[in-house]
Design a protein around this motif. Structure first.
Motif, PDB file in Angstrom:
ATOM      1  N   ASP A   1      50.874   9.246 -44.096  1.00 54.71           N
ATOM      2  CA  ASP A   1      50.227  10.491 -43.698  1.00 54.71           C
ATOM      3  C   ASP A   1      51.174  11.664 -43.924  1.00 54.71           C
ATOM      4  O   ASP A   1      52.385  11.490 -44.021  1.00 54.71           O
TER       5      ASP A   1
ATOM      6  N   ARG B   1      39.429   7.627 -37.500  1.00 52.25           N
ATOM      7  CA  ARG B   1      39.799   8.793 -38.314  1.00 52.25           C
ATOM      8  C   ARG B   1      39.613   8.577 -39.820  1.00 52.25           C
ATOM      9  O   ARG B   1      39.671   9.530 -40.589  1.00 52.25           O
TER      10      ARG B   1
ATOM     11  N   TYR C   1      47.307   0.147 -39.948  1.00 51.87           N
ATOM     12  CA  TYR C   1      47.326   1.522 -39.437  1.00 51.87           C
ATOM     13  C   TYR C   1      48.190   1.557 -38.181  1.00 51.87           C
ATOM     14  O   TYR C   1      47.824   0.981 -37.153  1.00 51.87           O
TER      15      TYR C   1
ATOM     16  N   GLU D   1      46.993   3.679 -34.914  1.00 49.07           N
ATOM     17  CA  GLU D   1      45.956   2.938 -34.184  1.00 49.07           C
ATOM     18  C   GLU D   1      46.536   1.738 -33.444  1.00 49.07           C
ATOM     19  O   GLU D   1      46.087   1.392 -32.360  1.00 49.07           O
TER      20      GLU D   1
ATOM     21  N   ASP E   1      43.023   2.818 -30.551  1.00 54.22           N
ATOM     22  CA  ASP E   1      41.834   3.337 -31.232  1.00 54.22           C
ATOM     23  C   ASP E   1      40.555   2.963 -30.491  1.00 54.22           C
ATOM     24  O   ASP E   1      39.630   2.390 -31.075  1.00 54.22           O
TER      25      ASP E   1
END
Ligand SMILES: [Zn+2]
Length: 474
Positions: A288, A391, A429, A432, A437
């Motif tokens: 990210d 997301r 991820y 998460e 999450d």
């Protein structure tokens, strides 16, 4: 050996009638040879050698131009190729090149009219141009030549519309033009080669003879040569030291998010070190925009399209310096190498298989002790069921994916904050995994710790990748 025993003398002598026929109808020496369908190596004979062979076998003068290949087999074609290659520093003949020839239908029509078994002009061109190039411009060995094979695209203009000379019953029609009347008139579409070939197959002997009597003019064709290289690759690993730079440019609702992108800096640097038409960037997975990429960096490559030459002798060093300069030091390119397609493919494939090490700063909703931290750390290795995160639901298919946490190390810095280090399988991820999450990732750091948890900062510490090791050992 005596000239008379050279293979080209022998083949011409054996096929004297064919050669006489081709020369009598205005063909060039090489078309005479072509209509003997000789072993391919004989096309390497120098024009003067071939002329000597023809002169000794029959008393027919050399023709100016050619009513069959329309001059395409003359040395001028090789000269045009040599000229196009001179614009690409170092032809690099040893690196491999190939001709791609757009053949005018005239060649096939005229060969059919001449009758007999023959090699096509196109096939003969490949041998003849290679031999002429070796004679005209011995291969240069420029060290700075990009190591990619190249293609010479040859298009021949000016051939007459000989398809129209075919008997009416056989004349193939050009494809229908779409949108007739709506667009400005364009040149008619050429008749597909397969339709011309089918029509020529159907010619009878009388039709062949009639055709041969018409096709006696030999307007020379003009050759247009374009040189295109296979892509060249710069393989490297990148580190990203800032938390505001996405991997590739990231636009949300028409607004650019973040500062620059790794892709932008890499492409800019590649264009600075190479004269090429375009650059594509690819990496093994992504992080990210707010995640730093540290350690040994992430494997990536730049694909340089139609690279003509390097702009420096230290491509590798300059590329690394240009990446740093373009990004103001936020992105670093390490282990830069000039690479091939196999290496680029390995980078693409590795995204699915490599173990990653992450470090993150985490927050807990209730006080956690050092003993809690030890208990969490001891739960690895463990399997994690991860449903598609909220997301990324808009961009990834909905599924439950099993990922593995191979190592966990939670260290509390105070009762509510800690540093979590973990090794995971590819594609997990991390954000998460920390907060759970809404129950879609199970187990999570929150469920293991027994209270809510959130992630404040994330770094990729390492991409455990054996691309570098594999290529150096092979
Ligand atoms: Zn010819």
């Amino acid at each position: 050996m005596a000239a008379e025993q050279e293979p080209v003398y022998l083949i011409v002598a054996e096929n004297a009638t064919t050669c006489r026929n081709i020369l009598a109808r205005g063909g060039c020496d090489r078309c005479a040879l072509r209509h003997c369908a000789p072993p391919w190596a004989l096309y390497d004979a120098a024009p003067a050698t071939l002329r000597g062979a023809l002169r000794s076998a029959l008393d027919v003068p050399q023709n100016e131009g050619c009513s069959l290949c329309l001059g395409a087999l003359a040395e001028t074609t090789a000269r045009a190729v040599a000229h196009a290659s001179s614009e690409h520093a170092g032809l690099g003949a040893a690196r491999g090149w190939a001709l791609r020839v757009a053949a005018p239908p005239s060649w096939a029509v005229r060969d059919a009219a001449a009758g007999g078994t023959t090699h096509s002009v196109k096939d003969a061109l490949r041998r003849v141009v290679a031999a002429d190039l070796d004679r005209l411009s011995p291969p240069s060995n420029s060290e700075a030549a990009p190591p990619a094979p190249c293609y010479f695209d040859l298009a021949f203009d000016g051939a007459p519309d000989d398809v129209a000379a075919l008997p009416a019953r056989l004349r193939p029609k050009p494809p229908k033009q779409k949108g007739r009347g709506k667009r400005p008139r364009r040149a008619p579409e050429p008749v597909p080669a397969a339709r011309v070939a089918a029509a020529l197959e159907a010619l009878d002997a009388d039709e062949r003879a009639a055709l041969a009597s018409i096709l006696t003019t030999s307007p020379p064709v003009r050759v247009d040569v374009k040189c295109a290289r296979e892509p060249v690759y710069l393989a490297f690993r990148y580190r990203k030291l800032g938390r505001r730079t996405p991997q590739s440019s990231w636009v949300v609702d028409g607004r650019v998010k973040g500062v620059g992108s790794v892709e932008e800096y890499v492409c800019k640097a590649a264009k600075a070190v190479a004269d090429c038409d375009g650059v594509k960037f690819a990496a093994s997975g992504r992080e990210d925009w707010d995640v730093r990429m540290l350690g040994n960096g992430r494997p990536a490559y730049a694909e340089l399209q139609n690279c003509r030459k390097w702009s420096s002798t230290d491509v590798v060093g300059d590329f690394a310096r240009e990446v740093a300069k373009a990004s103001n030091g936020v992105v670093e390119a390490l282990h830069v190498e000039i690479a091939d397609k196999a290496r680029a493919d390995a980078v693409n494939a590795s995204a699915e298989t490599k173990v990653k090490t992450y470090a993150c700063v985490v927050w807990f909703s209730a006080d956690r002790s050092a003993e809690d931290a030890r208990r969490v750390s001891a739960s690895a290795p463990l399997a994690v069921q991860q449903r598609t995160p909220v997301r990324v639901m808009h961009s990834r298919s909905l599924a439950t994916r099993e990922k593995r946490v191979l190592r966990l190390k939670l260290t509390m810095t105070n009762p509510r904050f800690g540093v979590l280090e973990l090794d995971t399988s590819a594609g997990m991820y991390i954000k998460e995994f920390v907060h759970g999450d809404l129950g879609r990732t199970e187990p999570s750091l929150a469920s293991l710790a027994g209270c809510d948890a959130d992630i404040l900062q994330l770094d990729v510490l390492d991409v455990h990748d054996d691309v570098a090791a594999a290529s150096s050992s092979s």
